[in-house]
Structure formats: C-alpha cells, structure tokens
Design a protein around this motif. Structure first.
Motif, PDB file in Angstrom:
ATOM      1  N   THR A 356       0.864  -1.179   0.000  1.00 51.91           N
ATOM      2  CA  THR A 356       0.000   0.000   0.000  1.00 51.91           C
ATOM      3  C   THR A 356       0.898   1.226   0.000  1.00 51.91           C
ATOM      4  O   THR A 356       1.598   1.499   0.983  1.00 51.91           O
ATOM      5  CB  THR A 356      -0.917   0.014   1.231  1.00 51.91           C
ATOM      6  OG1 THR A 356      -1.751  -1.156   1.202  1.00 51.91           O
ATOM      7  CG2 THR A 356      -1.824   1.236   1.226  1.00 51.91           C
ATOM      8  N   LEU A 357       0.881   1.957  -1.128  1.00 48.98           N
ATOM      9  CA  LEU A 357       1.681   3.172  -1.255  1.00 48.98           C
ATOM     10  C   LEU A 357       0.812   4.359  -0.863  1.00 48.98           C
ATOM     11  O   LEU A 357      -0.317   4.497  -1.348  1.00 48.98           O
ATOM     12  CB  LEU A 357       2.180   3.363  -2.691  1.00 48.98           C
ATOM     13  CG  LEU A 357       2.806   2.142  -3.383  1.00 48.98           C
ATOM     14  CD1 LEU A 357       3.316   2.547  -4.756  1.00 48.98           C
ATOM     15  CD2 LEU A 357       3.938   1.582  -2.544  1.00 48.98           C
ATOM     16  N   VAL A 358       1.307   5.202   0.008  1.00 39.14           N
ATOM     17  CA  VAL A 358       0.609   6.426   0.390  1.00 39.14           C
ATOM     18  C   VAL A 358       1.378   7.588  -0.224  1.00 39.14           C
ATOM     19  O   VAL A 358       2.546   7.815   0.103  1.00 39.14           O
ATOM     20  CB  VAL A 358       0.522   6.573   1.918  1.00 39.14           C
ATOM     21  CG1 VAL A 358      -0.244   7.839   2.275  1.00 39.14           C
ATOM     22  CG2 VAL A 358      -0.177   5.363   2.523  1.00 39.14           C
ATOM     23  N   VAL A 359       0.706   8.311  -1.149  1.00 43.41           N
ATOM     24  CA  VAL A 359       1.351   9.409  -1.879  1.00 43.41           C
ATOM     25  C   VAL A 359       0.918  10.719  -1.244  1.00 43.41           C
ATOM     26  O   VAL A 359      -0.290  10.950  -1.044  1.00 43.41           O
ATOM     27  CB  VAL A 359       0.973   9.377  -3.375  1.00 43.41           C
ATOM     28  CG1 VAL A 359       1.792  10.412  -4.138  1.00 43.41           C
ATOM     29  CG2 VAL A 359       1.190   7.992  -3.947  1.00 43.41           C
ATOM     30  N   LEU A 360       1.884  11.576  -0.905  1.00 39.50           N
ATOM     31  CA  LEU A 360       1.616  12.892  -0.341  1.00 39.50           C
ATOM     32  C   LEU A 360       2.016  13.956  -1.335  1.00 39.50           C
ATOM     33  O   LEU A 360       3.040  13.832  -2.026  1.00 39.50           O
ATOM     34  CB  LEU A 360       2.378  13.098   0.963  1.00 39.50           C
ATOM     35  CG  LEU A 360       2.164  12.057   2.072  1.00 39.50           C
ATOM     36  CD1 LEU A 360       3.017  12.410   3.278  1.00 39.50           C
ATOM     37  CD2 LEU A 360       0.708  11.963   2.449  1.00 39.50           C
ATOM     38  N   ALA A 361       1.198  15.007  -1.422  1.00 37.88           N
ATOM     39  CA  ALA A 361       1.523  16.186  -2.228  1.00 37.88           C
ATOM     40  C   ALA A 361       1.608  17.368  -1.272  1.00 37.88           C
ATOM     41  O   ALA A 361       0.615  17.729  -0.634  1.00 37.88           O
ATOM     42  CB  ALA A 361       0.466  16.424  -3.302  1.00 37.88           C
ATOM     43  N   GLU A 362       2.803  17.973  -1.147  1.00 37.93           N
ATOM     44  CA  GLU A 362       3.024  19.031  -0.177  1.00 37.93           C
ATOM     45  C   GLU A 362       3.675  20.229  -0.840  1.00 37.93           C
ATOM     46  O   GLU A 362       4.239  20.130  -1.944  1.00 37.93           O
ATOM     47  CB  GLU A 362       3.933  18.522   0.955  1.00 37.93           C
ATOM     48  CG  GLU A 362       3.401  17.302   1.689  1.00 37.93           C
ATOM     49  CD  GLU A 362       4.410  16.758   2.692  1.00 37.93           C
ATOM     50  OE1 GLU A 362       5.605  17.116   2.558  1.00 37.93           O
ATOM     51  OE2 GLU A 362       4.015  15.987   3.581  1.00 37.93           O
ATOM     52  N   ASP A 363       3.591  21.384  -0.153  1.00 37.39           N
ATOM     53  CA  ASP A 363       4.339  22.544  -0.639  1.00 37.39           C
ATOM     54  C   ASP A 363       5.736  22.527  -0.036  1.00 37.39           C
ATOM     55  O   ASP A 363       6.123  21.572   0.650  1.00 37.39           O
ATOM     56  CB  ASP A 363       3.599  23.852  -0.323  1.00 37.39           C
ATOM     57  CG  ASP A 363       3.419  24.059   1.183  1.00 37.39           C
ATOM     58  OD1 ASP A 363       4.079  23.348   1.969  1.00 37.39           O
ATOM     59  OD2 ASP A 363       2.630  24.940   1.573  1.00 37.39           O
TER      60      ASP A 363
END
Length: 867
Positions: A356-363
């Motif tokens: 299970t890959l958890v992808v984060l998009a952050e500044d």
C-alpha cells in the motif's frame, strides 16, 4: 350611504373570520384584541356599547392615524396595520354625551397585530456562483445559499425550506446536485460523483507557467506527433488551447451547470406558501489528483530497474511528492518530482503479496496540498517454489482392514494458494522392504491420502516401512519420505505372577508413601507398545481410597503404597482385589479373565494414638470488661481408642484464666486488661489418664477487645510562662485505649476564663494561651477538660506559674524571707543586742578591775596603819 358601505365591509370581515356580526358587539370596557395585519381598508372588527346614554364615541392613543371609531361605537381601520416585533397599539376609548362630556370610560383597548404570511423569501444574492472538483465525494457541501423572510420568525410564516427546481443541463433526467432543505448547503449526489466531468484542459508540471506561449508551444509539440508544417498561428489546436488558457472563466456567462433553487416559507409544501427562486452557476474543475487504481506487477520480473509503474498529478503544479508506507518492511518504491512512481527492485510475492503506497503532495513548507492518496500494488504469483514435505510418521495395526486410511502426506508449496502454481500431485515411487508384497500401500494423487492396499501385516517380520513419494506442482518436483510403523494388536491379556500375595501387616501410624508390597503382571504382546503396557487398579477392599499403586515403567512392577493416613478405628483390614489392564483396548474376541486379577490382605496394627482436637488452632475475641467467671470457650477433643482424657493449660502469664480439667471449659477468674496485653496465647493440652498418657496440643489465641475504660491523662501537670514573650504552653495527653476510644482528644476549659484560652494542635495536643499579661508574677491553676474520641474524659488541674524569666528561660526569684532566716530589722536587733552585750561585758570588767584596785588600796592602808 357611507354607513351602508361600512356595514357591508364589516359583514365581509366577519364572514371571512367565521364570526357573526352579533359576536363583534360588546359592552365598553378594557379589552385586548388580535387584529390580522394588512386587513383591508375600513374594516370593522368590534362595536362597543355603553351602559350610559351616549351620543358618540372617541378613540385616542397609538392610533397612528390608522384606527378610528364610528359614532355608534364601531372600531375600524382607516389603513391596514403592519406587523412588527413586539408592536401593539394601546388605545383609550370613551363614550361622550351630545355636549362632548365623557359619560363612560376611558377604557384601555390593546390591539395586537398578528402576522400573516405576506412576505416572500428574499435570497442574499441575486445569483450564486461556485465550483467543485470532479471525483469529489458525494454529500460534502461546496456552496451555500441563504434567504430571509420578513414575517414573524417565531411562526411558520418565516420558516424556509430550500429545494432544487431544475438543473441545466440535465442528462438522463438525473440530478447531479442536492441541497440541504434546512441549511441551503449544496453538494454532489452519488450520481454526480460518478458522472460529473470537467472540460478538458492542459495539465502543467512543476516549473511550467500556466498560459505561457513557450510552455503551450512545447505542449503542442508534445501533443501533435508527427509534427506538420502549419504555422503556429494557423494551427487550430494551438489557437484553441491558447485562447482557452488565457481567458478567465466567467461562471455567469459560461457555467457547466445552472441550478434553479427555490426558497419556500410555511416550512415548504403548504398550498398558500410564498416562494422565491435564484440561480446557482457551477463550474466543474478538473481534478488531477485521482488514484490510478490498483497496479499489478509480476513477481521476480526481469528488466531494468527502477521500473516505471504509474504517474500521479496534484492540482497544484508546484507540489512536491513523497511516498510513505504503512508497514515496517522493505519498501522498494520511489517517486520523482513530477509524480512518476517506480519500483526499484524485483518483488517476491512470497515475501509480500500487496503493497500500500501512500502518496503525499506538499508545498515547500511541508503543508499538504491534497489529501493523502493510497495506491495498491498487487504482486502476481509465478511458479517459482518447490514443494516442501513435512516429516511423516504413521502407525498401522497388524489387523488393519484393506482400504483404511493410514495418514495424509503433508506437503506445501509457497506459491499462491488456490492456483495451479501451488496445486500438488502425489505418486508412490518405492517401498522398503518389499515384503510380503511390493505394493502394500497406495497414495491418492490429488490429496496425498495414504491407504493400506494389502493385508498380511506382520510386525514380527516387518516392524517398519519406508515409502518414497514424488510430489510435483507441474514444474518443480520433490521426493518425500514417510515412515509407517506396524503396531502389534492387543491380543494378549496381562497375567499376574501370583494369584494371591498373602497377608501383610502395617502399623496404623505408618507414614503416607510407605510401600506395603510389590506386585507384577506380564503381557505377551510386543514390548514397548500400549498393548503390552500394564496398569494396576484396586477394584475392591479399599472403599476409602487410602491405598494406591504406582507402576515402574522399566520393570512393569506395581508398588502398593499408603496414599492417605490410615486409621485402625476406621478400617483395620483391607482385603484388596487388584486387576491388571492394558491402556489399549483388547481386540474383538479377547477378554480379561481371572489370570489378570490377584488378591492381597493388608492388616493394620493398632497403635495407641494421642487425643485429637476438633481444631488445631482457635481464635477467640473477648471484651476486656467481660464478667469474671464467664466461659470463654470449651476445648473439645477425643481419644481414638476411647480412653478418658483431661485438659490442662499453659501460657496464662497473668493468672487471669482457669481451665476445667474435665469439661475443657475456659473461664476468667480475674479482670482482663487490654492495656496490659492485647492478646493471650495459650496452649491447651488434652492428655490420656491411663496407658501411655499421650498428649495433644491446641493453640488458642484470645484477642482482648478494647472497651473505653481509660480517660485521657495529661503527661505534665505544671509549667511556666515567661511574661517577656508569653509563649503558649503545649499540653499533651495520652489514653491507653485503642481506636475508637482513644485519640483524637478534645481539650477545653470548664468555664470561660478571662486569662486563658485553649486551641487544638493535633489529635493528642493543644496549646494553653495566656490572653493578657499580668501586672505581677502569679501562680494559677487552670481546670482542663480532656475527652477521648468516644466522649469520655475528666477535668484535670494544670498549674501555671507566670513570671519574669532569666536569659536561660527560667523564672527569676528574688531573695525573700524564710522561716529559718531573719529579716533586716531582726538582723539589726541582733547586732544591737550583740554590741550592748559587749559594752555591758566591758563595763563589768572595768568595774571589777576598779574594785580590785580599791581593795588593794584599802589593804595597803590598813597595813600601813597597822604598821
């Protein structure tokens, strides 16, 4: 004519409100009337009549020029009344004579304006605009409409309900949007979450400026392959994209969806409800943050790594991407700055089947720009594992029927269960030894079940077979072995060496565990098996289960021993029947007979036993103020042989008790005192009066229970207070009683004292305080009353000397007269007497000297005369 017209209007109003004209008449008096707002012009609503002869009526007060009264007493409206919060019209009405004099009243009449539903709902905005991303979850509000109603907010007239009247466009006649009827929140429906899509647009990556001609040119070159020679300004794709990217979307002019929303009062749905509508313009914004779904990759896939899997796009092109994992295992995945996800090494399904890959998009500050996205990577199985067999050892009896299952060969394949990769097939390769036949066993090809294929198993000829099997998954093959042991059947019974073991004597006081005799039975079945193992059971003669038999596994002998204490008086002779049995059942047709049974007699030798108390220890609670001569307890004992016994006592150090030697009654012969000792520990001895005169002891603990027989006592009964600092004296008391008859103590002065007061310090102490300084030294006796926790106490005297103190803190005492010393006047008297005595003594001496001198002179004269 005017009067007739007004009467007609009055009739209309009365009929409209269901009230007859006569019901509107009444005597002039104080009155409160409910009047609907917006009642039409010149409406009569009540006629007043006076008990006095009146020519006309007059109204005053808060008429606001809208309320009048006719000469014959009809109250009517010149203009409609309007409702407002807490607004009433307070009027004064009176009847007057022809000359204008008041003949009746004035009376107070209050008109309460009742709200009617005459206001339409008003939306806060003429049109609403909003946007929502595609793939947004259903039921989450993204826009809210609001409206107000000028009617009474405490009535249904102002209670609004919202609804969507129409949706444009409306494909399939299904609403993609819903609205909360109470709050006006607009949200996407389940159908909208599935079917709403944004208009196509160009996606941008990190570092690309939206709408830049250079970026658009590159996009065009990327999209238009193969390239052509049409100039950019003439290329319809380029001009379309540029125009679409550079214009600012105006939702009022070009919405994706337009909703017509209605607000309706009276709680909605009423036939006479008033309503208003507004328009809601909605744009569907492209949502690039969409999961690519589950990804499948074969295990041990050959190729170049890192290997590309998929790409994710955040809606913010400046987003930084990060991968995290839920499990604390190896994590062979990575993500690039533009959202491309790679696997960095071959995967092994047997190690982990799904990631299970958890992808984060952050500044750049680490703030999340999107909700975390989960991507599942499923690892597909390939046939890359050999079958593995467990150790297999089975047993089969000599008389086992053909076809019976002997066991199942356990084999495993680590490939995915339920697929051909892990489906196993079984084949028997060889058997050792091959006698009496080569194929004594078979195995099921599908499930590995081993069965007997031939009879004539003889343990004496073959005690063990070794079978070799071939186990395959279709690609890989493993050889597995199984050991099959031939078990002797139980066709022989145990036989005792002796039919009887005679008579054996044992003292009744022999210790538990004492061996009485050994017995033995043998079995002709195969040694070392359950068929030949012998167990011994006492089946008769020991009804109290005092004896037991222990088997020596090495020799097969049975040791008969004492399991529980023997008692001659309970049972003196044990005529035992002992049976020998196998733990394994006998085969059909074979039964145990007299050869498997033996007999033995155990005879107890009577021993003079000491007396036996009913209990070995006894705890007794006795109040310390128990009456002298009271029986505290009775010792009870008996002699196993029935001999006469008596009692005696040890341990009464204070000589407070006496024990009746015959009855065992223990009495008090003196007063008990818990303050002297809290517990008396005695030993009561029961002894035989004849024979060996054996004895037995019982421990008796007598706990003396406290009673309140002591009062608190002052530890010190005198003290002194220095006038210089007047430090309080500390009074401390003690009480020999225990809780609840002891502390805390209560200190008090019997009668109110002008000089002293007392204050508690703790449960056992208090302060005696001198309230004012005396003019001179004095001695005082203070009566102090001290009570214990139960309220028992007496008044005690405390002597206090109040004085000047020395530097060391002790009273200073000036010299004074004593019974054995003189004062100043006495001293002076003594000195004067002494001096007088001395002077008198001197006078006498001088006088005698002079007299002697005279005598001498006379004598001398006489002598001279005589001469």
């Amino acid at each position: 004519m005017r009067g007739a017209h007004l009467l007609h209007l009055t009739l209309l109003v009365s009929i409209a409100h269901g009230i007859g004209l006569e019901d509107k008449k009444g005597p002039l008096g104080n009155l409160v009337l409910d009047v609907p707002e917006a009642l039409f012009l010149n409406a009569f609503f009540v006629q007043f009549t006076s008990t006095e002869e009146a020519e006309t009526y007059h109204v005053s007060g808060e008429t606001e020029g809208k309320i009048s009264i006719s000469s014959d007493g009809w109250l009517f409206l010149e203009q409609p009344l309007e409702w407002s919060h807490d607004k009433n019209h307070h009027l004064d009405i009176e009847a007057r004579s022809a000359d204008g004099e008041t003949v009746d009243g004035p009376y107070s009449v209050v008109l309460q304006v009742v709200d009617v539903n005459n206001n339409h709902p008003v939306f806060s905005e003429s049109q609403y605009s909003g946007h929502v991303r595609e793939h947004s979850p259903a039921g989450v509000p993204f826009l809210q409409v609001s409206a107000t109603d000028a009617d009474d907010p405490n009535t249904l007239n102002a209670q609004l309900r919202f609804s969507i009247v129409n949706q444009i466009p409306n494909p399939g006649n299904g609403f993609y949007f819903g609205i909360d009827p109470d709050s006006g929140d607009i949200f996407i429906t389940e159908e909208g979450a599935e079917f709403l899509r944004a208009r196509p647009s160009v996606t941008y990556s990190r570092g690309e400026v939206r709408g830049s001609p250079d970026v658009l040119k590159k996009k065009f070159e990327d999209y238009c392959i193969p390239r052509n020679n049409i100039p950019l300004e003439n290329n319809p794709f380029y001009t379309c994209i540029e125009r679409a990217e550079r214009r600012e979307v105006n939702l009022l002019q070009d919405p994706d969806y337009a909703l017509v929303v209605r607000a309706e009062d009276l709680g909605g749905g009423a036939p006479n409800a008033l309503s208003s509508t507004t328009r809601v313009n909605i744009a569907i914004v492209q949502n690039l943050w969409v999961s690519p779904g589950s990804i499948t990759i074969r295990e041990n896939l050959e190729g170049e790594y890192p290997m590309y899997l998929t790409t994710v796009h955040a809606n913010d092109p400046t987003a930084l991407y990060k991968l995290v994992q839920k499990e604390r295992l190896s994590f062979p995945f990575t993500i690039s700055v533009d959202g491309k996800i790679y696997v960095t090494a071959p995967l092994d399904r047997e190690e982990k089947e799904m990631y299970t890959l958890v992808v984060l998009a952050e500044d750049e500050q680490g703030v999340e720009l999107e909700k975390p996205m989960e991507i599942h990577v499923q690892v597909d199985d390939v046939n890359d594992n050999h079958p593995v067999c467990d150790e297999a050892v089975f047993e089969v009896q000599e008389n086992e029927p053909i076809g019976n299952q002997i066991g199942v060969l356990r084999a495993y394949d680590s490939d995915k269960e339920g697929t051909l990769n892990s489906f196993l097939g079984y084949t028997l390769l060889r058997q050792k030894p091959t006698k009496p036949f080569d194929r004594m066993f078979t195995i099921d090809q599908a499930n590995g079940e081993i069965k007997l294929a031939n009879k004539n198993l003889q343990r004496k000829e073959v005690s063990q077979y070794e079978l070799t099997f071939n186990v395959t998954d279709g690609v890989y093959t493993t050889e597995c072995k199984a050991i099959i042991k031939v078990i002797d059947i139980n066709n022989e019974i145990p036989v005792f060496e002796k039919k009887e073991y005679g008579t054996h004597s044992v003292p009744e006081l022999a210790e538990v565990g004492t061996t009485l005799l050994t017995i033995k039975a043998t079995d002709a079945d195969d040694p070392g098996t359950g068929s030949s193992r012998v167990e011994y059971h006492i089946t008769a003669g020991d009804q109290h289960n005092l004896l037991a038999i222990e088997v020596d596994e090495n020799t097969g002998e049975g040791r008969v021993y004492i399991a529980r204490p023997l008692d001659y008086e309970l049972q003196s002779i044990f005529s035992l029947q002992i049976d020998a049995r196998n733990p394994e059942p006998l085969i059909e047709g074979v039964e145990y007979n007299e050869n498997a049974t033996t007999f033995v007699v155990i005879q107890l030798l009577d021993v003079d036993e000491p007396p036996v108390f009913e209990v070995e220890t006894l705890n007794v609670n006795v109040p310390e103020n128990i009456t002298v001569g009271t029986v505290i307890m009775t010792a009870e004992a008996k002699d196993p042989e029935g001999k006469t016994i008596k009692f005696k006592m040890e341990g009464d150090e204070h000589n407070w008790l006496e024990l009746d030697a015959d009855s065992g009654e223990l009495k008090t012969k003196a007063a008990l005192d818990r303050e002297t000792v809290e517990q008396i520990s005695l030993i009561i001895i029961a002894y035989e009066t004849e024979g060996d005169k054996q004895e037995a002891e019982m421990l008796v603990d007598i706990q003396l229970l406290d009673v309140n027989d002591n009062h608190p006592k002052l530890q010190k009964t005198q003290g002194f207070i220095c006038v210089q600092d007047m430090t309080p004296l500390t009074l401390t008391a003690v009480d020999k009683d225990a809780d609840p008859y002891g502390e805390p103590f209560t200190f008090s002065i019997n009668r109110k004292s002008p000089n002293f007061e007392i204050k508690p310090i703790d449960g056992t102490s208090a302060q005696l305080i001198l309230k004012k300084k005396p003019s001179s030294d004095l001695n005082a006796t203070v009566p102090i009353n001290i009570k214990d926790n139960a309220g028992m106490g007496i008044t005690q005297k405390f002597d206090v000397r109040i004085c000047n103190c020395t530097k060391l803190g002790y009273c200073y005492i000036e010299p004074g007269a004593h019974s054995w010393k003189l004062g100043m006047s006495g001293t002076i008297g003594i000195l004067a007497g002494t001096f007088g005595f001395i002077i008198l003594f001197l006078i006498i001496v001088i006088y005698r000297i002079k007299k002697k001198d005279q005598q001498r002179s006379a004598t001398s004269g006489e002598a001279k005369a005589m001469l």
